[in-house]
Enzyme design. Structure first.
Site, short mmCIF file in Angstrom:
data_model
loop_
_atom_site.label_atom_id
_atom_site.label_comp_id
_atom_site.label_asym_id
_atom_site.label_seq_id
_atom_site.Cartn_x
_atom_site.Cartn_y
_atom_site.Cartn_z
N LYS A 10 1.44 12.10 3.11
CA LYS A 10 2.01 13.45 3.05
C LYS A 10 3.53 13.43 3.05
O LYS A 10 4.17 14.28 2.41
CB LYS A 10 1.48 14.29 4.21
CG LYS A 10 0.00 14.65 4.08
CD LYS A 10 -0.28 15.44 2.80
CE LYS A 10 -1.73 15.87 2.70
NZ LYS A 10 -2.00 16.66 1.48
N TYR A 25 -2.51 9.04 6.56
CA TYR A 25 -2.34 10.45 6.19
C TYR A 25 -0.88 10.86 6.26
O TYR A 25 -0.35 11.51 5.34
CB TYR A 25 -3.18 11.33 7.13
CG TYR A 25 -3.19 12.78 6.74
CD1 TYR A 25 -3.99 13.24 5.71
CD2 TYR A 25 -2.39 13.71 7.42
CE1 TYR A 25 -3.99 14.58 5.34
CE2 TYR A 25 -2.39 15.05 7.06
CZ TYR A 25 -3.21 15.48 6.03
OH TYR A 25 -3.20 16.80 5.66
#
Length: 287
Positions: free
Chosen positions: A159, A155
């Site tokens: 991002k 993640y």
């Protein structure tokens, strides 16, 4: 009605990951501004419910944001239905928690594919329309774009990637009148976060964060801020607002996070798998 609201009225917007959570809340807020909304995601029934609830013209497409061919078809259909979009909100996203060692390669790669590659596919697909309208592309990023956290390697990598991608895209399309914004968000009350809290690794990670950083915010409140950013074509938007201050100290964050993790992060956590209802569908929940 303000001038910014009048500018949006009658225009069209594309929102990915729109079946629930942030995507659905942003779609509703845009519709209240008189925007025609194209809802994209993998949960057809949920997308249909959101579409029926909107006060303006809308339509939904069940599509995987990582599928170039399918997204190109959808872009043609959206253009035929609503004309070229003035706004694109790249919100689709999934997450996974757990140690990188022993993580499932397919699950790890899926997080990267949806969050990073899917954002690039979304931009590539709808950019011709935004060039026509001199429109606005809003990339949903995260606190994880600024400071990486342990147990969330895929993640955080995805991002950080969408932040860098958005900076590069902004510089490229600014001379052609297209604006690119990045939304830095913290914990938002979505299915993804509720799903995460059912797993010890994610629950412990959040509860050991400093008090302001562990708070969960309603998606509807975030949508108000995001649509205001759309109206003003903002370069950045932070929710909660204190995230802006984190940018000033981001160079120090890796060392601070490492010190913190020695006290707060234990060993032996199992992987969570894909988090959120959209993740279970193999798609995107948002944020």
């Amino acid at each position: 009605m303000t001038g910014c609201q009048r500018v949006l009225r009658g225009r069209s917007a594309v929102v990915t990951g729109a079946a629930r959570g942030i995507g659905a809340a942003v779609a509703r807020r845009l519709a209240l501004r008189g925007v025609k909304v194209a809802l994209l995601g993998l949960e057809g029934d949920a997308l249909a419910r959101v579409s029926r609830s909107l006060p303006t013209e809308s339509a939904h497409w069940e599509v995987d944001v990582t599928d170039d061919t399918a997204m190109a078809r959808v872009a043609d259909e959206v253009r035929d239905r609503f004309g070229p979009p003035s706004v694109v909100v790249a919100n689709a996203g999934v997450a996974e928690g757990g140690p990188f060692v022993g993580s499932d390669p397919a699950t790890w790669r899926r997080v990267i594919d949806v969050n990073l590659v899917g954002s690039a596919v979304t931009a590539r697909t709808f950019l011709p329309g935004l060039l026509d309208t001199r429109g606005y592309y809003l990339q949903i990023a995260s606190l994880a774009s600024i400071g990486a956290a342990p147990m969330m390697s895929a993640y955080c990598a995805s991002k950080a990637g969408v932040e860098s991608f958005s900076h590069a895209l902004r510089a490229e399309v600014a001379p052609q009148g297209v604006a690119v914004g990045i939304a830095y968000l913290n914990w938002i009350d979505t299915d993804m976060i509720r799903d995460a809290d059912r797993h010890a690794v994610m629950r412990d990670l959040r509860t050991h964060m400093p008090r302001p950083a562990r708070k969960v915010y309603p998606a509807a409140d975030v949508a108000v801020r995001l649509v205001s950013a759309v109206e003003s074509r903002s370069v950045t938007v932070y929710f909660p607002a204190w995230l802006r201050g984190v940018q000033a100290v981001r160079a120090a964050l890796p060392g601070l996070v490492t010190l913190w993790s020695r006290r707060a992060v234990g060993a032996g956590y199992p992987s969570t798998g894909l988090l959120g209802a959209g993740g279970r569908a193999g798609g995107a929940d948002g944020g």
